[in-house]
Design an enzyme around this catalytic site. Sequence first.
Site, PDB file in Angstrom:
ATOM      1  N   LYS A   1     -15.702   0.859  43.882  1.00 55.84           N
ATOM      2  CA  LYS A   1     -15.826   0.440  45.277  1.00 55.84           C
ATOM      3  C   LYS A   1     -14.513   0.599  46.065  1.00 55.84           C
ATOM      4  CE  LYS A   1     -20.107  -1.774  44.342  1.00 55.84           C
ATOM      5  NZ  LYS A   1     -20.708  -2.669  43.379  1.00 55.84           N
TER       6      LYS A   1
ATOM      7  N   TYR B   1     -24.358  -7.776  37.005  1.00 62.35           N
ATOM      8  CA  TYR B   1     -24.669  -6.343  36.999  1.00 62.35           C
ATOM      9  C   TYR B   1     -23.416  -5.572  36.642  1.00 62.35           C
ATOM     10  CZ  TYR B   1     -26.141  -1.732  38.787  1.00 62.35           C
ATOM     11  OH  TYR B   1     -26.450  -0.403  38.923  1.00 62.35           O
TER      12      TYR B   1
ATOM     13  N   ASP C   1     -15.397  -7.341  34.776  1.00 54.30           N
ATOM     14  CA  ASP C   1     -15.935  -6.308  35.651  1.00 54.30           C
ATOM     15  C   ASP C   1     -15.518  -6.674  37.073  1.00 54.30           C
ATOM     16  OD1 ASP C   1     -17.342  -4.694  37.321  1.00 54.30           O
ATOM     17  OD2 ASP C   1     -19.271  -4.939  36.309  1.00 54.30           O
TER      18      ASP C   1
HETATM   19  C1  PLP Z   1     -21.385  -1.996  42.067  1.00 56.68           C
HETATM   20  C2  PLP Z   1     -21.105  -2.574  40.757  1.00 56.68           C
HETATM   21  C3  PLP Z   1     -21.132  -1.803  39.581  1.00 56.68           C
HETATM   22  C4  PLP Z   1     -21.621  -0.382  39.540  1.00 56.68           C
HETATM   23  O1  PLP Z   1     -20.840   0.478  40.306  1.00 56.68           O
HETATM   24  P1  PLP Z   1     -21.494   1.864  40.820  1.00 56.68           P
HETATM   25  O2  PLP Z   1     -20.353   2.565  41.463  1.00 56.68           O
HETATM   26  O3  PLP Z   1     -22.596   1.471  41.743  1.00 56.68           O
HETATM   27  O4  PLP Z   1     -22.007   2.569  39.617  1.00 56.68           O
HETATM   28  C5  PLP Z   1     -20.719  -2.391  38.411  1.00 56.68           C
HETATM   29  N1  PLP Z   1     -20.316  -3.684  38.372  1.00 56.68           N
HETATM   30  C6  PLP Z   1     -20.285  -4.446  39.471  1.00 56.68           C
HETATM   31  C7  PLP Z   1     -19.786  -5.852  39.374  1.00 56.68           C
HETATM   32  C8  PLP Z   1     -20.694  -3.936  40.692  1.00 56.68           C
HETATM   33  O5  PLP Z   1     -20.705  -4.728  41.772  1.00 56.68           O
END
Ligand code: PLP
Length: 440
Positions: free
Chosen positions: A268, A145, A240
């Site tokens: 995060k 994701y 990511d």
């Molecule tokens: C949480 C997450 C996102 C998206 O971040 P948001 O602040 O929720 O938009 C993207 N990549 C990874 C790996 C994530 O865990």
Amino acid sequence: MILRAKSEALFAEALDYIPGGVNSPVRAFRAVGGKPFFVNKAKGCRVWDVDGNDYIDYVGTWGPAILGHAHPKIIAAVKTAADHGTSFGIPNPFEVTMAKLICSLVPSVAKVRMTNSGTEACMSAIRLARGFTKRDKIIKFDGCYHGHGDSLLVKAGSGALTFGNPDSAGVPADFAKHTIVLPFNETEPVKAAFAANKNEIACIIVEPVPGNAGLYLPKPGYLEFLRKITQENGALLIFDEVMTGFRLAPGGAQERFGITPDISTFGKIIGGGLPVGAFGGRADIMDHLAPLGPVYQAGTLSGNPLAMAAGIANMQELVGRNVLIAPRRAEDCPPYRRLELLGARLEAGMKDAAKSAGVPVTFNRCGSMFCGYFTGEPVWNLADAMKSDRERFKKFFHGMLDAGVYLAPSQFEAGFISTAHSEADLEWTLKAAAGVMKTF
Ligand SMILES: *Cc1c(COP(=O)(O)O)cnc(C)c1O
């Protein structure tokens, strides 16, 4: 049986005004059945619902709360910043401190730009990779994701999986066709994709330790393989690290696995619980961004002083205040050593509990991230994760919740340990898990 009458009333009201009653779909408990509880207080490793029940929390607001909730240093930093104004719309000093922190802790990042979410960071990183390479196609892995940007919402893990709908409606096929989706931890499909799309692939974007279809680790050599094949084909490698950044080590998964990506995305933890994202990388790539270069990217609230203050406090608590003078590695930082210790204890205890209950569980862990799948087979990618017995997970989730332990309400989510979890909290959790699994 825990009573949640106030939560139920609030949810009924929310359903009238908010689609599905929630502002982010996985919160709706659809994957586990039942109704979400509403929280109005969180402290340390605990959250309290509006009915006054408390839970040991392994969601940690989906990652940011690595020090536990409401850490006094973060709260103080936000209060002090708020006294001076909530947003300026012109550069503020926190932005420079934040950028220096990220650049000094993550060696692959020479320059960094802040956004308001991980989604924005990943969208922007992809645009930058396309603008830099002048190519359109991208490779992502199923189950990974990268936020809900159009080209990235293809076979995108937890939220989408939970609703049995791997691809979102509303994404034009014309966008999605530029996204090549491959199975994680396999090399042949990646080689084949590069062979079939010579000089067309802008980048590979990957969660170095995928945590959005539960949690599984890269096989030894896999990240090295991705690094090499992108280099050989003039494509960029985007890590990511929205979830893994500053969680697995001060330098994220790339420090832990010794890989240097071209661009990295964050979120995060770097916001300490306020809305934040960031993307950064090689200076020659980052300088393609406006106002220096042709790739446009912007944000009214990007670099917001409250978010920066919270994130700086979070990271300084993890790595110490002198990071700008002496970059720190995970083993130099007591919080990371503690997280590793707690993670190992939880892993050993969960494996014991499953074994003595005779329940097949594959428990994956990396540092303070974990996921227990109800399958006896190893889990290395999405196809393996899908073998997990989700009916068992539902029972396990509700059993744990009734025992006062809050796990993410889906099999396809990672759990997070914070430095605020005590050994006693873990023992309580393990006892609860053993009890629930014995009823299977
Ligand atoms: C949480 C997450 C996102 C998206 O971040 P948001 O602040 O929720 O938009 C993207 N990549 C990874 C790996 C994530 O865990």
